[in-house]
Enzyme design. Structure first.
Site, PDB file in Angstrom:
ATOM      1  N   HIS A  32       0.816  -1.159   0.071  1.00  0.00           N
ATOM      2  CA  HIS A  32      -0.076  -0.182  -0.140  1.00  0.00           C
ATOM      3  C   HIS A  32       1.011   1.458   0.036  1.00  0.00           C
ATOM      4  O   HIS A  32       0.633   2.086  -0.506  1.00  0.00           O
ATOM      5  CB  HIS A  32      -0.959  -0.197   1.351  1.00  0.00           C
ATOM      6  N   HIS A  77     -10.202   3.598  -0.505  1.00  0.00           N
ATOM      7  CA  HIS A  77     -10.039   3.136   1.035  1.00  0.00           C
ATOM      8  C   HIS A  77     -10.983   1.858   0.687  1.00  0.00           C
ATOM      9  O   HIS A  77     -12.120   1.947   1.240  1.00  0.00           O
ATOM     10  CB  HIS A  77     -10.708   4.233   1.866  1.00  0.00           C
TER      11      HIS A  77
END
Length: 706
Positions: A32, A77
């Site tokens: 990430h 998200h």
């Protein structure tokens, strides 16, 4: 971390890492945060142009003239939103806004891209969608920032999961951008909310298959604190030497990346940080992803200004450390050194290279016949993909700030800029096409956003990408990713539209398997005039720019009839550029133009009729006499536009198209009680009132009642 990474860390340190060091590196070396699987590939996408400003900021920056700049960024998200759709989506908005603020610009708009399971049959997917929409609406509305559009899609590959993409646009003066710099002796400070246990390990959570229900990885939103943080930053920006959002990885990533990019060292004290929970240990503090926090570097004078502004707006601030010239990230906890790492080591994870293997495509030469087109059209209108999205975007305030001149609903949204120019924005994705062919599907997403911007009369000037895939450890998934990168690189290179930022999100999968390839492409366009063409009216001639081919693979039509097969659309770049320029010229003369995309020509024309309460008569034979009528209606071929031309502008329009050697087809006219499609001697007619009721009510009913 992988075994090879743990070995590399130990060899680089010459010792075992401390628990805090391991926490820092695990966060920064997560997929990430580090892009360890993708960064060598995404470097291939062109990112240079005369109007692109390359600054060390969390957002892309372009010059829009007269001393003004636009900043833009896109994030997601996904994992948090799949667990807590309200909190995950809300904090996604907060994070993207801080990326814009970190450049020293004020956010002026938000867009969102949402993908869920089939809400027509999956009540959990409907719950996820409803929660995400509420979260986005809550945060943006509290901040006073308009949500001007986006895109939404549904597919069974997202069952039990959610893709929540959030993009933001900022605007400001070029001479007020925050230029990152630091000198030994400068102060390192945190501005914003307290640090807590929420979001601890969030970046690692987002870098693996979602097989946990650990809600501690989901952050807690506080838009009112963010509003105050934003006002502090914009008040003191001349006195900030560097600024970074505390997002994924928390302080671990912000400190190491700042130190590495500025070629300095940083000494930080975890016991100087204002906390929500005083029992937190240094490992938790350093990787907490609590929201509404910014990391800043200031000198003595800047610290005084920041402290005064924080007092005025009642925003907490802590001096947590200082800058030195060692190149090291040193972390203290109650005077004990708990981490001592080279910032360069932490900020630059090993590149991980995965195997590639072409994915199996369901393409075939066959498209099933359609005996009765009208029931299929009604069914398509009732699908969540084609139904009216007004129920969703009506929950957003899209006019606050008084910049919005074209609202969400049709093609691109448009914002008025202070220098008299106009910014058109569009976000597009099409996972079905990308599953069939990730190269042409991704290029098609890029072109669709460009087409939407073009319909507003603007010229595309910049692109941001968000590349969302399953685990790169699967060779077919990683091949799909590299094919998407290849498509973006080639289309950007030939069109001259630079990539000014983006995001790669991998490991989007559940125990059911990976999602379909889901790149989302945001395009920004500029126009000198706010084009407001008259809507379709009686006797307007309907033209189609571009050619229609037998390309129903991955279409809404095939999804409705539950069929996998057919050829998916292919994109020719020269054809795309020619048709786009012709469409932009017509839009510049205030001719109404609508992009032809999901659902093909049938859905494009029907939507124009339903939006503007008018009927039409279409002769499908004028489009193609070599493919069947249903294929003509449902094909999702690229590079096409539906044009409504008043009679007094018809000759000029045709001259423009002939002059640019752009293929076009005169297929009918507006003005009828029904929506009618004819082919040879047969006419298919839709009842407008019935169609409108299905189209306008289906999505709301699915979300509220399942």
């Amino acid at each position: 971390m992988f075994d090879v990474e743990i070995k590399y860390l130990r060899e680089s340190l010459g010792r075992e890492p401390t628990p805090t060091e391991e926490a820092i590196v695990s966060a920064e070396w997560s997929e990430h945060c580090s892009y360890k699987s993708s960064r060598m590939h995404i470097k291939k996408i062109p990112n240079k142009a005369p109007h692109v400003i390359h600054e060390d900021t969390d957002s892309g920056v372009i010059d829009v003239g007269d001393g003004y700049v636009i900043t833009a960024h896109i994030e997601s998200h996904n994992h948090p939103s799949a667990l807590d759709p309200f909190g995950g989506a809300a904090t996604g908005v907060g994070g993207i806004l801080r990326d814009i603020i970190s450049a020293g610009t004020r956010p002026i708009a938000v867009l969102d891209g949402l993908h869920f399971g089939d809400i027509s049959t999956d009540t959990h997917a409907a719950w996820l969608l409803g929660g995400a929409v509420r979260g986005i609406s809550h945060y943006g509305n509290c901040m006073g920032i308009p949500n001007i559009g986006g895109e939404i899609g549904f597919d069974e590959s997202y069952t039990g999961y959610a893709l929540v993409d959030v993009a933001a646009i900022g605007f400001g003066r070029r001479d007020r951008l925050i230029h990152s710099r630091a000198d030994p002796g400068d102060h390192v400070i945190i501005i914003g909310g307290p640090t807590g246990r929420d979001g601890v390990g969030g970046s690692q959570f987002a870098s693996a298959q979602m097989d946990t229900q650990d809600r501690s990885a989901v952050q807690i939103p506080d838009p009112f604190m963010e509003k105050m943080v934003m006002e502090v930053i914009l008040n003191v920006r001349p006195h900030l030497k560097a600024l970074k959002d505390l997002g994924g990885g928390g302080l671990a990533c912000a400190l190491s990346e700042t130190a590495d990019s500025l070629k300095v060292g940083i000494e930080a004290h975890t016991d100087h940080i204002h906390l929500r929970d005083d029992t937190m240990g240094p490992d938790e503090i350093i990787i907490s992803e609590s929201q509404e926090r910014m990391l800043a570097i200031v000198d003595d004078a800047g610290l005084a200004y920041v402290s005064q502004a924080c007092s005025k707006f009642r925003v907490p601030v802590s001096v947590i450390g200082s800058v030195n010239d060692t190149g090291m990230l040193t972390v203290y906890h109650h005077d004990d050194v708990v981490a001592s790492l080279s910032a360069n080591l932490v900020a630059n994870a090993l590149f991980i290279e995965w195997m590639e293997e072409p994915a199996t495509s369901p393409e075939s030469a066959h498209t099933p016949p359609c005996d009765n087109i009208i029931p299929v059209l009604y069914d398509m209108l009732s699908t969540p993909d084609c139904a009216d999205k007004r129920y969703i975007y009506s929950q957003y305030d899209h006019e606050v700030g008084i910049r919005t001149t074209k609202r969400p609903g049709m093609d691109a949204s448009v914002l008025r800029l202070d220098n008299g120019r106009y910014l058109a924005v569009s976000l597009s994705s099409n996972p079905r096409h990308c599953m069939y062919n990730p190269y042409h599907g991704t290029m098609g997403c890029f072109e669709e956003s460009c087409r939407n911007v073009t319909c507003a009369g603007a010229r595309p000037v910049a692109m941001l990408d968000h590349l969302q895939f399953g685990s790169p450890e699967y060779p077919d998934v990683f091949w799909s990713f590299t094919e998407s990168v290849r498509a973006l690189s080639e289309y950007a290179r030939y069109t001259g539209i630079p990539c000014i930022g983006g995001k790669v999100s991998l490991y989007n999968e559940t125990d059911r398997g990976p999602i379909k390839p889901s790149p989302a492409i945001l395009v920004l366009g500029l126009a000198d005039t706010n084009h407001r063409p008259p809507p379709p009216a009686n006797n307007d001639t309907i033209l189609v720019i571009g050619d229609t081919h037998n390309e129903c693979g991955g279409s809404i039509y095939h999804d409705v009839i539950r069929y996998e097969g057919g050829y998916s659309p292919r994109l020719g770049i020269r054809t795309s550029m020619r048709n786009m320029e012709a469409a932009r010229m017509l839009a510049g003369h205030d001719i109404f133009i609508h992009d032809c995309a999901r659902g093909g020509l049938g859905m494009a024309v029907i939507r124009m009729c339903l939006e503007h309460d008018i009927g039409c008569r279409i002769d499908l034979k004028q489009i193609s006499d070599t493919i069947p009528s249903h294929t003509t209606l449902f094909s999702e071929s690229y590079s096409r536009y539906v044009v409504s031309v008043p009679q007094d502008k018809l000759n000029h329009t045709l001259d423009t198209l002939r002059g640019t050697e752009t293929p076009y087809h005169m297929i009918g006219s507006f003005g009828s009680d029904t929506i009618a499609f004819s082919y040879n001697d047969y006419t298919y007619e839709m009842d407008r009132q019935k169609a409108y009721k299905i189209w306008s009510e289906s999505l709301e009913s699915m979300i509220l009642h399942g």
